[in-house]
Design a protein around this motif. Sequence first.
Motif, PDB file in Angstrom:
ATOM      1  N   UNK A   1      11.692  57.746  13.042  1.00 31.33           N
ATOM      2  CA  UNK A   1      10.685  56.782  13.833  1.00 31.33           C
ATOM      3  C   UNK A   1       9.984  57.620  14.836  1.00 31.33           C
ATOM      4  N   UNK A   2      10.508  58.534  15.485  1.00 33.99           N
ATOM      5  CA  UNK A   2       9.702  59.168  16.319  1.00 33.99           C
ATOM      6  C   UNK A   2       8.561  60.017  15.632  1.00 33.99           C
ATOM      7  N   UNK A   3       8.752  60.488  14.544  1.00 39.11           N
ATOM      8  CA  UNK A   3       7.762  61.244  13.631  1.00 39.11           C
ATOM      9  C   UNK A   3       6.784  60.251  13.155  1.00 39.11           C
ATOM     10  N   UNK A   4       7.192  59.123  12.902  1.00 38.49           N
ATOM     11  CA  UNK A   4       6.014  58.026  12.482  1.00 38.49           C
ATOM     12  C   UNK A   4       5.105  57.602  13.571  1.00 38.49           C
ATOM     13  N   UNK A   5       5.894  57.430  14.550  1.00 34.76           N
ATOM     14  CA  UNK A   5       5.094  57.027  15.880  1.00 34.76           C
ATOM     15  C   UNK A   5       4.231  58.173  16.386  1.00 34.76           C
ATOM     16  N   UNK A   6       4.531  59.474  16.352  1.00 35.90           N
ATOM     17  CA  UNK A   6       3.756  60.746  16.740  1.00 35.90           C
ATOM     18  C   UNK A   6       2.447  60.568  15.786  1.00 35.90           C
ATOM     19  N   UNK A   7       2.794  60.490  14.539  1.00 37.42           N
ATOM     20  CA  UNK A   7       1.564  60.505  13.514  1.00 37.42           C
ATOM     21  C   UNK A   7       0.673  59.382  13.962  1.00 37.42           C
ATOM     22  N   UNK A   8       1.020  58.093  14.261  1.00 41.37           N
ATOM     23  CA  UNK A   8       0.307  56.975  14.582  1.00 41.37           C
ATOM     24  C   UNK A   8      -0.705  57.362  15.894  1.00 41.37           C
ATOM     25  N   UNK A   9       0.032  57.879  16.904  1.00 38.85           N
ATOM     26  CA  UNK A   9      -0.763  58.201  18.135  1.00 38.85           C
ATOM     27  C   UNK A   9      -1.719  59.417  17.964  1.00 38.85           C
ATOM     28  N   UNK A  10      -1.395  60.213  16.993  1.00 39.00           N
ATOM     29  CA  UNK A  10      -2.201  61.417  16.695  1.00 39.00           C
ATOM     30  C   UNK A  10      -3.405  60.847  15.963  1.00 39.00           C
TER      31      UNK A  10
ATOM     32  N   UNK B   1      18.142  69.927  20.571  1.00 36.43           N
ATOM     33  CA  UNK B   1      18.618  71.059  21.540  1.00 36.43           C
ATOM     34  C   UNK B   1      17.731  71.231  22.777  1.00 36.43           C
ATOM     35  N   UNK B   2      16.387  71.117  22.636  1.00 36.53           N
ATOM     36  CA  UNK B   2      15.470  70.922  23.827  1.00 36.53           C
ATOM     37  C   UNK B   2      15.746  69.764  24.699  1.00 36.53           C
ATOM     38  N   UNK B   3      15.703  68.495  23.959  1.00 38.38           N
ATOM     39  CA  UNK B   3      15.923  67.553  24.653  1.00 38.38           C
ATOM     40  C   UNK B   3      17.045  67.529  25.667  1.00 38.38           C
ATOM     41  N   UNK B   4      18.247  68.034  24.673  1.00 37.39           N
ATOM     42  CA  UNK B   4      19.864  67.870  25.672  1.00 37.39           C
ATOM     43  C   UNK B   4      19.465  68.637  26.853  1.00 37.39           C
ATOM     44  N   UNK B   5      18.929  70.182  26.724  1.00 40.06           N
ATOM     45  CA  UNK B   5      18.867  71.185  27.742  1.00 40.06           C
ATOM     46  C   UNK B   5      18.195  70.403  28.834  1.00 40.06           C
ATOM     47  N   UNK B   6      16.827  69.646  28.422  1.00 45.26           N
ATOM     48  CA  UNK B   6      16.221  69.316  29.702  1.00 45.26           C
ATOM     49  C   UNK B   6      16.895  68.113  30.019  1.00 45.26           C
TER      50      UNK B   6
ATOM     51  N   UNK C   1       9.412  63.778  25.207  1.00 47.62           N
ATOM     52  CA  UNK C   1      10.074  63.681  24.177  1.00 47.62           C
ATOM     53  C   UNK C   1       8.981  63.466  22.854  1.00 47.62           C
ATOM     54  N   UNK C   2       8.052  62.887  23.102  1.00 50.60           N
ATOM     55  CA  UNK C   2       7.034  62.809  22.034  1.00 50.60           C
ATOM     56  C   UNK C   2       5.786  63.551  22.654  1.00 50.60           C
TER      57      UNK C   2
ATOM     58  N   UNK D   1      13.039  52.360  18.108  1.00 50.57           N
ATOM     59  CA  UNK D   1      12.919  53.243  19.230  1.00 50.57           C
ATOM     60  C   UNK D   1      13.622  52.734  20.384  1.00 50.57           C
ATOM     61  N   UNK D   2      13.897  53.837  21.125  1.00 49.17           N
ATOM     62  CA  UNK D   2      14.636  53.473  22.417  1.00 49.17           C
ATOM     63  C   UNK D   2      13.560  52.958  23.448  1.00 49.17           C
ATOM     64  N   UNK D   3      14.337  52.183  24.303  1.00 43.59           N
ATOM     65  CA  UNK D   3      13.421  51.262  25.237  1.00 43.59           C
ATOM     66  C   UNK D   3      12.824  52.229  26.491  1.00 43.59           C
ATOM     67  N   UNK D   4      11.656  51.813  26.744  1.00 45.15           N
ATOM     68  CA  UNK D   4      10.921  52.514  27.818  1.00 45.15           C
ATOM     69  C   UNK D   4      10.430  53.805  27.500  1.00 45.15           C
ATOM     70  N   UNK D   5      10.215  54.101  25.985  1.00 45.88           N
ATOM     71  CA  UNK D   5       9.838  55.463  25.621  1.00 45.88           C
ATOM     72  C   UNK D   5       8.361  55.511  26.051  1.00 45.88           C
ATOM     73  N   UNK D   6       7.933  56.522  26.588  1.00 46.84           N
ATOM     74  CA  UNK D   6       6.490  56.979  26.874  1.00 46.84           C
ATOM     75  C   UNK D   6       6.068  58.276  26.117  1.00 46.84           C
ATOM     76  N   UNK D   7       4.997  58.649  26.092  1.00 42.66           N
ATOM     77  CA  UNK D   7       4.425  59.918  25.628  1.00 42.66           C
ATOM     78  C   UNK D   7       3.840  60.645  26.406  1.00 42.66           C
ATOM     79  N   UNK D   8       3.665  62.159  25.968  1.00 45.33           N
ATOM     80  CA  UNK D   8       2.850  63.085  27.029  1.00 45.33           C
ATOM     81  C   UNK D   8       1.783  63.704  26.202  1.00 45.33           C
ATOM     82  N   UNK D   9       0.782  63.676  26.792  1.00 44.52           N
ATOM     83  CA  UNK D   9      -0.671  64.473  26.376  1.00 44.52           C
ATOM     84  C   UNK D   9      -0.851  65.591  27.095  1.00 44.52           C
ATOM     85  N   UNK D  10      -0.941  66.956  26.750  1.00 41.16           N
ATOM     86  CA  UNK D  10      -1.405  68.023  27.366  1.00 41.16           C
ATOM     87  C   UNK D  10      -2.587  68.254  27.005  1.00 41.16           C
ATOM     88  N   UNK D  11      -3.456  68.507  28.030  1.00 41.88           N
ATOM     89  CA  UNK D  11      -5.039  68.846  27.736  1.00 41.88           C
ATOM     90  C   UNK D  11      -5.165  70.210  28.233  1.00 41.88           C
TER      91      UNK D  11
END
Length: 409
Positions: A24-33, A56-61, A80-81, A142-152
């Motif tokens: 579901x994360x993958x589908x969401x990411x595609x919609x955002x992109x 693994x990256x999620x867990x370390x953070x 996460x996204x 999706x989990x509650x309160x999920x947000x996404x990050x954009x790096x420019x």
Amino acid sequence: MAFNTVWIPDKNQLKSQYNEFHAHFAVLLKRLEDHLRATVKVSALLTYKTRVKSFDSYYKKLLKFPPTDPAIRFPLVTDLIGIRIVCPFLQNLSEVENILIKNFTVREVERKGADRTFCEFGYESTHILADIPESFKVGLLLPENLIFEVQIRTILQDAWAEVEHELIYKFEFSPFDFPLKRKFASINASLSLADILFQEIRDAQTSLNMELDRRREQFYLRADEFTDGLLGDHSGAEEKSGMNSSNTSSLETIDTMIFYAIKAHNNGDFQTAETLYTKILNQKPNALVASIVYKHRGMAFFAQGAYEDAYKDFSASLNENPKNFRSYYYAGIVLMMTDKNPEAIEMFTKSLEINGYQAHVYFRRALAYFQENQLILALHDLDNAAALGLSAEEEKKLRAAIAKKIDMV
């Protein structure tokens, strides 16, 4: 004896939950992109990098930044996204940021690296955290309160970040010794300077192109007055007001002289423009530059009605560069205005042989054929011009004039 309560995550339980969400994360990411690609159009050179953070990256953070509320079933991290938008120029960074602020509910804007001193190194990047619109969540788990990050970032900022990740972050290494620190700072400073220089060059090109567009518009306005006369419209066009000649003695580089010559030309200061164009030509530039400058000076002569001088400069432009299709076109217009239609047709034809996708050249050749009573050829050229996007008003006038002539034959 009191014990501190420490949040200890169940890794297996979190991984199971992560796996449920991942598709579901993958589908969401595609919609955002897809939405960003359709919305953010500041440059054709934008590139996108997207990723769902691996478990693994999620867990370390998560271990590095544990949640404040241990009761949360699936604690979140802000990136996460993640979507990275890589821009060609510094100016694009603020343009993209403004578009994101207008189109999303932004929680935070962080400009990484903005507070570093000149002797420090590290990547620069704008990070934006935003809420996910409800319409993007439809049909997804999706989990509650999920947000996404954009790096420019710019291309060079992104290159530095990738290298820094490999040399420092990935290996948990930070240079302690001063000579090594100086090397990193030097590289970072060089890339930052290159970004600034690229933007300055881009700004100069934008200014020059704006002046070129104004100059072409004035050239075509004068040519259109002649066309309107042929087709029965004598309304004419307003003359541009002139300006006083400026001091040109301090202008040394060819780029600077071209810019100020075109600016003076656009403002009706033809004396200054001609002086600068001539000064450039006296420096014996290479053939391509000379061809361009002869073309510009010819347009200045044309604007003043000095058609013979204009034609000489357009011919000189073609001697320097026989592939300059615009000079053929301009020479053709001068020939038409001096009642030399067969020669004008030849010039328009040569221009089209080099670049066959010029609606305005087909239109001018149609006018010349019209003047020579070659009405079938005129109609054929008018059809080609219309197919390439000639304005309906211009087409309608000439087509009516051709029809009228045919009726009279």
